[in-house]
Design a protein around this motif. Sequence first.
Motif, mmCIF file in Angstrom:
data_model
loop_
_atom_site.group_PDB
_atom_site.id
_atom_site.type_symbol
_atom_site.label_atom_id
_atom_site.label_comp_id
_atom_site.label_asym_id
_atom_site.label_seq_id
_atom_site.Cartn_x
_atom_site.Cartn_y
_atom_site.Cartn_z
ATOM 1 N N ASP A 32 51.559 42.807 -17.574
ATOM 2 C CA ASP A 32 51.141 42.022 -18.747
ATOM 3 C C ASP A 32 49.967 41.127 -18.357
ATOM 4 O O ASP A 32 49.854 40.734 -17.197
ATOM 5 C CB ASP A 32 52.276 41.109 -19.226
ATOM 6 N N ILE A 33 49.151 40.771 -19.342
ATOM 7 C CA ILE A 33 48.043 39.848 -19.084
ATOM 8 C C ILE A 33 48.623 38.438 -18.969
ATOM 9 O O ILE A 33 49.216 37.951 -19.935
ATOM 10 C CB ILE A 33 47.015 39.884 -20.236
ATOM 11 N N PRO A 34 48.489 37.804 -17.790
ATOM 12 C CA PRO A 34 49.050 36.450 -17.688
ATOM 13 C C PRO A 34 48.209 35.427 -18.459
ATOM 14 O O PRO A 34 46.992 35.598 -18.589
ATOM 15 C CB PRO A 34 49.016 36.145 -16.190
ATOM 16 N N ASP A 128 50.061 38.561 -12.124
ATOM 17 C CA ASP A 128 50.808 39.472 -12.992
ATOM 18 C C ASP A 128 51.884 40.198 -12.206
ATOM 19 O O ASP A 128 51.646 40.731 -11.138
ATOM 20 C CB ASP A 128 49.865 40.468 -13.670
ATOM 21 N N TRP A 187 43.167 37.922 -12.046
ATOM 22 C CA TRP A 187 44.111 36.784 -12.128
ATOM 23 C C TRP A 187 44.593 36.360 -10.740
ATOM 24 O O TRP A 187 45.796 36.232 -10.488
ATOM 25 C CB TRP A 187 45.324 37.157 -12.999
#
Length: 361
Positions: A32-34, A128, A187
């Motif tokens: 998932d995109i944090p 992530d 990220w």
Amino acid sequence: MQLAVRNHSMPLEALRYEITPVGLHYLLIHFDIPMVDAAQYELGVGGHVKKPLRLSFEDLQSRPATTLAVTLECAGNGRARLSPRPLSQPWLGEAVGTAEWTGTALAPILQEAGLKEGAAEVVFTGLDRGLQGGIDQFYERSLSLPDAMQDDVLLVYAINGQPLPPQHGFPLRLIAPGWYGMTQVKWLRSITVTDRPFDGYQQATAYHYRTVEGDPGVPVTRMLPRALMVPPGVPDFMSRTRFVEPSLQLVEGRAWSGRAPIVRVDFSSDGGRSWSAAVLEEPLSPYAWRRWSARWDIRKPGEYELCVRAADAAGNVQPLDQSWNLEGVQNNAVQRVRVVVGTASGKQGAADMPWRRSSLP
Ligand SMILES: Nc1nc2c(c(=O)[nH]1)N[C@H]1C(S)=C(S)[C@@H](COP(=O)(O)O)O[C@H]1N2
Ligand SMILES: [Mo]
């Protein structure tokens, strides 16, 4: 299916842009995109170092900045052309993009932390988390110390002059020019120097070229050469077949390699039986794709298969056939575009209406 709708490739017509507009750049996100608050953000630098660091977003942005045009390509690009098709993100051949990345060099930060005797690798860990291969993990990959210490390896916080959007790694990602996409960790949570080879899932298990289960395989590293063309003419909505009027066409596209500079691009209009050299332009940087163009003088109606093939200075040349392997990585077989010459204008449609034709350039 779920992966295919989450991640998108770059529409081939976007090859016309030397720098890919952000929304057209391909995307690949394993988990998932944090969501990150830049004010709270800290990058940890530790492991086999004398002085571990914690760097705020402000600190990172106040360091000397470099902007570099870099072409990124997913190692799985071309996977969906393989039969049987390996189960993963089903890319056709368009998982690529070139952006101007801005950030600060990694090497001075590692020097500031002070490498201990025996430092061997640098591990880049994302924020992530998810499961892959039955293993609960943060997305992480490593580079050998010599590879990580190259001047052009950057910790970047901007793309095309804008802050990184969430999907491309906000607030900070790694850019290691020339390497396939899996290396470009988004990220970033931490950077850890190790005294031994990193055995994480994305490093030791995934991203290996193997044709038989259980084989150790060869690790995927730098990008093999690939050329792509903007498909000429207009497409049929459903079949995507291209229609071109008999004319002199200038076919264009881009070519890149992460191993050595592109030295040659060849174009074929007969499915790869005969080839002619395309004209090459200078790239924006040593890590960005090169524009190529070829004249295609087509007066005879019929069906054609256009192909394009790149070669780099290290002697790597794109193969004509698909390169099947278990994970579907490094399949850089030549692009083939089927074109029908002559029939589009024979079809009924708005393009044939006199008032519409007069408005065309
Ligand atoms: N943290 C993290 N970094 C990541 C990924 C990921 O899922 N998580 N995907 C990698 C893969 S496989 C590719 S191809 C590139 C894609 O970068 P982009 O989405 O910015 O084009 O990011 C890499 N970095
Ligand atoms: Mo990828």
